[in-house]
Design a protein around this motif. Sequence first.
Motif, PDB file in Angstrom:
ATOM      1  N   SER A   1       0.770  -1.390   0.150  1.00  0.00           N
ATOM      2  CA  SER A   1       0.035  -0.026  -0.233  1.00  0.00           C
ATOM      3  C   SER A   1       0.705   1.112   0.010  1.00  0.00           C
ATOM      4  CB  SER A   1      -0.960   0.040   1.098  1.00  0.00           C
ATOM      5  OG  SER A   1      -2.020  -1.117   1.088  1.00  0.00           O
ATOM      6  N   LEU A   2       1.785   1.342   0.932  1.00  0.00           N
ATOM      7  CA  LEU A   2       2.885   2.354   0.914  1.00  0.00           C
ATOM      8  C   LEU A   2       3.621   2.488  -0.566  1.00  0.00           C
ATOM      9  CD1 LEU A   2       4.071   4.597   2.500  1.00  0.00           C
ATOM     10  CD2 LEU A   2       5.537   2.905   3.524  1.00  0.00           C
ATOM     11  N   LYS A   3       3.916   1.480  -1.009  1.00  0.00           N
ATOM     12  CA  LYS A   3       4.740   1.693  -2.335  1.00  0.00           C
ATOM     13  C   LYS A   3       3.791   1.954  -3.203  1.00  0.00           C
ATOM     14  CE  LYS A   3       8.263  -1.929  -1.246  1.00  0.00           C
ATOM     15  NZ  LYS A   3       8.790  -3.290  -1.524  1.00  0.00           N
ATOM     16  N   VAL A   4       2.610   1.455  -3.397  1.00  0.00           N
ATOM     17  CA  VAL A   4       1.858   2.127  -4.520  1.00  0.00           C
ATOM     18  C   VAL A   4       1.640   3.835  -4.276  1.00  0.00           C
ATOM     19  CG1 VAL A   4      -0.696   2.298  -5.268  1.00  0.00           C
ATOM     20  CG2 VAL A   4       0.601   0.075  -4.731  1.00  0.00           C
ATOM     21  N   ARG A   5       1.648   4.363  -3.044  1.00  0.00           N
ATOM     22  CA  ARG A   5       1.509   5.594  -3.135  1.00  0.00           C
ATOM     23  C   ARG A   5       2.772   6.386  -3.440  1.00  0.00           C
ATOM     24  NH1 ARG A   5      -1.949   7.645   0.814  1.00  0.00           N
ATOM     25  NH2 ARG A   5      -1.125   9.443   0.337  1.00  0.00           N
ATOM     26  N   LEU A   6       3.652   5.568  -3.003  1.00  0.00           N
ATOM     27  CA  LEU A   6       5.330   6.253  -3.276  1.00  0.00           C
ATOM     28  C   LEU A   6       5.395   6.351  -4.784  1.00  0.00           C
ATOM     29  CD1 LEU A   6       7.399   4.945  -0.454  1.00  0.00           C
ATOM     30  CD2 LEU A   6       7.017   7.467  -0.910  1.00  0.00           C
ATOM     31  N   ALA A   7       5.088   5.395  -5.477  1.00  0.00           N
ATOM     32  CA  ALA A   7       5.210   4.893  -6.813  1.00  0.00           C
ATOM     33  C   ALA A   7       4.566   6.186  -7.513  1.00  0.00           C
ATOM     34  CB  ALA A   7       4.836   3.638  -7.283  1.00  0.00           C
ATOM     35  N   ALA A   8       3.249   6.436  -7.401  1.00  0.00           N
ATOM     36  CA  ALA A   8       2.498   7.520  -8.019  1.00  0.00           C
ATOM     37  C   ALA A   8       3.067   8.901  -7.689  1.00  0.00           C
ATOM     38  CB  ALA A   8       1.072   7.713  -7.393  1.00  0.00           C
ATOM     39  N   LEU A   9       3.968   9.142  -6.576  1.00  0.00           N
ATOM     40  CA  LEU A   9       4.676  10.345  -6.068  1.00  0.00           C
ATOM     41  C   LEU A   9       5.767  10.622  -6.997  1.00  0.00           C
ATOM     42  CD1 LEU A   9       4.742  12.896  -4.397  1.00  0.00           C
ATOM     43  CD2 LEU A   9       6.057  11.518  -2.627  1.00  0.00           C
ATOM     44  N   LYS A  10       6.677   9.483  -7.026  1.00  0.00           N
ATOM     45  CA  LYS A  10       7.945   9.450  -7.664  1.00  0.00           C
ATOM     46  C   LYS A  10       7.923   9.185  -9.071  1.00  0.00           C
ATOM     47  CE  LYS A  10      10.021  10.252  -3.349  1.00  0.00           C
ATOM     48  NZ  LYS A  10      10.884  11.328  -3.349  1.00  0.00           N
ATOM     49  N   GLN A  11       6.756   8.691  -9.710  1.00  0.00           N
ATOM     50  CA  GLN A  11       6.771   8.329 -10.949  1.00  0.00           C
ATOM     51  C   GLN A  11       7.613   7.178 -11.460  1.00  0.00           C
ATOM     52  OE1 GLN A  11       4.185  10.229 -13.361  1.00  0.00           O
ATOM     53  NE2 GLN A  11       3.881  10.131 -11.238  1.00  0.00           N
ATOM     54  N   VAL A  12       7.668   5.990 -10.459  1.00  0.00           N
ATOM     55  CA  VAL A  12       8.106   4.893 -10.596  1.00  0.00           C
ATOM     56  C   VAL A  12       7.120   3.679 -10.688  1.00  0.00           C
ATOM     57  CG1 VAL A  12      10.572   5.903 -10.194  1.00  0.00           C
ATOM     58  CG2 VAL A  12       9.040   4.594  -8.438  1.00  0.00           C
ATOM     59  N   LEU A  13       7.529   2.543 -10.968  1.00  0.00           N
ATOM     60  CA  LEU A  13       6.809   1.441 -10.510  1.00  0.00           C
ATOM     61  C   LEU A  13       6.875   1.025  -9.193  1.00  0.00           C
ATOM     62  CD1 LEU A  13       7.840  -0.897 -13.578  1.00  0.00           C
ATOM     63  CD2 LEU A  13       5.546   0.499 -13.351  1.00  0.00           C
ATOM     64  N   ALA A  14       5.899   0.455  -8.605  1.00  0.00           N
ATOM     65  CA  ALA A  14       6.105   0.023  -7.333  1.00  0.00           C
ATOM     66  C   ALA A  14       7.342  -1.139  -7.077  1.00  0.00           C
ATOM     67  CB  ALA A  14       4.800  -0.475  -6.673  1.00  0.00           C
ATOM     68  N   GLU A  15       7.275  -1.597  -8.020  1.00  0.00           N
ATOM     69  CA  GLU A  15       8.371  -2.990  -7.960  1.00  0.00           C
ATOM     70  C   GLU A  15       9.558  -2.386  -8.019  1.00  0.00           C
ATOM     71  OE1 GLU A  15       4.472  -4.379  -9.115  1.00  0.00           O
ATOM     72  OE2 GLU A  15       5.797  -2.944  -9.959  1.00  0.00           O
ATOM     73  N   GLN A  16       9.931  -0.976  -8.406  1.00  0.00           N
ATOM     74  CA  GLN A  16      11.183  -0.516  -8.201  1.00  0.00           C
ATOM     75  C   GLN A  16      11.461   0.311  -6.839  1.00  0.00           C
ATOM     76  OE1 GLN A  16      10.362   1.905 -12.306  1.00  0.00           O
ATOM     77  NE2 GLN A  16      12.569   1.628 -12.372  1.00  0.00           N
TER      78      GLN A  16
END
Length: 342
Positions: A53-68
Amino acid sequence: MNIDNLIRKNIRSLQPYSCARDEFKGEASVYLDANENPYNAPFNRYPDPLQLSLKVRLAALKQVLAEQIFLGNGSDEAIDLLYRAFCNPGIDNVVAIEPTYGMYKVSAAINDVEYRPVLLDEYFQITAEKLLNASDEHTKLIWLCSPNNPTGNSLDQNEIVNILNIFNGLVVLDEAYIDFSAQSGFVSQLKQYPNLVILQTFSKAWGSAGIRLGMAFASVEIIMVMNKIKYPYNINILTQQQALKMLDQPEQVKIWVQILLEQRSLLINELNQLPFVRHIFLSDANFVLVKVDDANAIYHYLVEKSIIVRNRNNVSLCLGCLRITVGTPHENTVLLSSLREF
């Protein structure tokens, strides 16, 4: 770049531990799989081991994949994992700028990996040539920190790109202070450089040093290796909840950063008026490195006033220097008033 050529043989063949929350993902009405106490919800349950859940939010903020994204117990966990994943003890080595954040060297010693410091020039800058000349076929990592600690300056981005293009190992770029810099950082360039690992943190601009949450951004393949060897539940539920709460306040973080940048300018201007200040180095961070007449004397004087700065007098290239964090307007006023009385 073939990541398999860099990974330690034992890590490549490692069968990772599979915890209960790895084997079942999703929502259920009854959980009887992890030997948890059924009382005291929600703290009785193990946290999500991959913090999705946290990575999905961060991925949107940083414009990367959650898997990155890798999340660690501070950036120090990511630093240690990179040594454990890619450096064979007693065989491999790493190259790092000097001076810089001390945990790169400490973690190298803990993992029995040779640490090769390369001195910055008089302007605290790097050249790709010097760093690459210090490397050999056993160099697995090059450590860079930009903006750098304790110097505060941003490294030459053209030289960073040269290193990324030439070096056959991983280039680890620590951007803990990037939110205070005029430079944009390298997260948006991860696709171009498969050997790049970027470290960031919730400790600085996000005002959350107490929750100990570090971030690493890299290719999916590198992040998979780090997840493979991390401890199963490395980020507790309280940290995950607080980080999600902070991600709901991006405008507040921008306000804090703007205030700190304004206070940094004010602090530099006022420090320059003091007779014992010899030089203030350019800073892209939330601190300034100040060269003074007698760093030890001023440091101990401030301690007696219950004001704590960092004495960097014994650090390479920082002779006679104090590192001063930018505080609140009130804290900065108290510091400056005390220094005027020195």
